[in-house]
Write an enzyme that holds these catalytic residues in place. Structure first.
Site, PDB file in Angstrom:
ATOM      1  CG  HIS A  81      -0.409   0.407   2.443  1.00 54.88           C
ATOM      2  ND1 HIS A  81      -0.054  -0.553   3.475  1.00 54.88           N
ATOM      3  CD2 HIS A  81      -0.372   1.536   3.105  1.00 54.88           C
ATOM      4  CE1 HIS A  81       0.330   0.042   4.524  1.00 54.88           C
ATOM      5  NE2 HIS A  81       0.209   1.492   4.362  1.00 54.88           N
ATOM      6  CG  ASP A 126       0.078  -3.970   2.875  1.00 56.80           C
ATOM      7  OD1 ASP A 126       0.482  -3.500   1.871  1.00 56.80           O
ATOM      8  OD2 ASP A 126      -0.113  -3.226   3.745  1.00 56.80           O
ATOM      9  CD  GLN A 213      -2.160   6.123  10.206  1.00 56.00           C
ATOM     10  OE1 GLN A 213      -2.320   5.975  11.250  1.00 56.00           O
ATOM     11  NE2 GLN A 213      -2.648   5.056   9.308  1.00 56.00           N
ATOM     12  N   GLY A 214       2.822   6.397   8.700  1.00 56.33           N
ATOM     13  CA  GLY A 214       4.199   6.746   8.279  1.00 56.33           C
ATOM     14  C   GLY A 214       5.060   5.398   8.769  1.00 56.33           C
ATOM     15  CG  ASP A 215       5.652   4.014  12.271  1.00 52.48           C
ATOM     16  OD1 ASP A 215       6.454   4.514  12.307  1.00 52.48           O
ATOM     17  OD2 ASP A 215       4.718   4.007  13.483  1.00 52.48           O
ATOM     18  CB  SER A 216       2.646   1.791   6.288  1.00 52.84           C
ATOM     19  OG  SER A 216       1.681   1.579   6.894  1.00 52.84           O
TER      20      SER A 216
HETATM   21  N1  ARG Z   1      -1.174   2.112   7.225  1.00 56.17           N
HETATM   22  C1  ARG Z   1      -0.530   2.893   8.212  1.00 56.17           C
HETATM   23  C2  ARG Z   1       0.754   3.649   7.123  1.00 56.17           C
HETATM   24  O1  ARG Z   1       0.533   3.771   5.948  1.00 56.17           O
HETATM   25  C3  ARG Z   1       0.035   2.165   9.281  1.00 56.17           C
HETATM   26  C4  ARG Z   1      -0.672   1.859  10.421  1.00 56.17           C
HETATM   27  C5  ARG Z   1      -0.339   0.946  11.296  1.00 56.17           C
HETATM   28  N2  ARG Z   1      -1.569   1.261  12.173  1.00 56.17           N
HETATM   29  C6  ARG Z   1      -1.126   0.815  13.475  1.00 56.17           C
HETATM   30  N3  ARG Z   1      -2.267   0.951  14.319  1.00 56.17           N
HETATM   31  N4  ARG Z   1      -0.507  -0.052  13.961  1.00 56.17           N
HETATM   32  O2  ARG Z   1       1.778   4.034   7.702  1.00 56.17           O
END
Ligand code: ARG
Length: 269
Positions: A81, A126, A213-216
């Site tokens: 993603h 993913d 968000q941003g750790d993905s």
């Molecule tokens: N989708 C998020 C990203 O793009 C990562 C979210 C992780 N969330 C969590 N609750 N662990 O950075």
């Protein structure tokens, strides 16, 4: 926190919040906040602390606002993603070798190609590979090829938000989260979870520690029997960040190990 999605969806505005909470979008790669003055314990990833320089030398920050890990010296493993598609792509910059993204010693290399997991459609699968224009001379992170070590405590790290809706970070943060089995995680997420392709981790009762968000795309890892770091997960999604009862969801790397290996070979890595 305890509102179900059904409750949240009653109004349009709340529906938007619910969508945002489940969003797979990476955090914006914006300017990082200034460092924390003083010597207080810095609590981030969510609920983490600063990583030491060189502690996780395989960690990569990607310019679209994601994390990643060096799978080989010129291939980064990240989340599907975090990329749009497969094909030639010179638009991504990988930053490695530093915990401080503004450190002048940072190694910055551009992408040449991306390979998004075959069959990726927004649920499960993913993972993605990013081929770099030249090798980065740092240790790589080995990936799990079976689920033998899919248990215990995992390390998470990233430059993502330090709280729900928080800013992207200048300094790499790390935290520890325990494994949560599929049956327990299914109670939190129902059919949104894809067991066999995803694993959950987090402090179920208390919340407080999580990726955000941003750790993905960044790795979730632990030590193997020989004391070497081993990647077991890829940061994927969660409802909000660090909420009690809502653990982080990670791509199950061992389920894709053979596919990742094959895809890397196709990229010439
Ligand atoms: N989708 C998020 C990203 O793009 C990562 C979210 C992780 N969330 C969590 N609750 N662990 O950075």
């Amino acid at each position: 926190m305890r509102n179900s999605l059904k409750h949240l969806k009653r109004t349009t505005a709340a529906g938007a919040i619910a969508l945002a909470a489940f969003s797979l979008q990476p955090g914006a790669a914006s300017a990082a906040p200034a460092p924390d003055p003083g010597g207080s314990v810095h609590t981030d990833v969510v609920g983490g602390t600063r990583a030491a320089q060189g502690e996780f030398p395989f960690m990569v920050r990607l310019s679209m606002g994601c994390g990643g890990a060096l799978y080989t010296k010129d291939i980064v493993l990240t989340a599907a993603h975090c990329v749009d598609r497969s094909g030639p792509d010179t638009s991504i910059t990988a930053t490695a070798g530093v915990v401080d993204l503004q450190d002048s010693a940072a190694v910055k290399v551009n992408s040449t190609q991306v390979l998004q997991a075959p069959g990726y459609s927004g649920k499960g699968k993913d993972w993605a590979l990013i081929k770099l224009a030249k090798p980065i001379d740092r240790p790589t992170l080995k990936i799990a090829e079976d689920d033998r070590l899919t248990n215990g405590d995992f390390t998470i790290a990233g430059w993502g938000a330090d709280k729900e809706g928080g800013d992207q970070q200048r300094y790499l943060l790390k935290a520890t989260v325990p494994f949560i089995d599929d049956a327990t995680c299914r109670k939190a997420y129902g059919d949104a979870l894809t067991p066999g392709e995803e694993i959950c981790a987090g402090k179920l009762d208390t919340g407080g520690t999580d990726t955000c968000q941003g750790d993905s795309g960044g790795p979730m890892f632990r030590k193997d029997d020989a004391g070497q770091w081993l990647q077991v997960g890829i940061v994927s999604w969660g409802e909000g960040c660090a909420r009690p009862g809502k653990p982080g969801v990670y791509s199950e790397v061992s389920a894709f190990a053979a596919n990742i290996k094959k895809a890397a070979a196709e990229l010439g890595g």
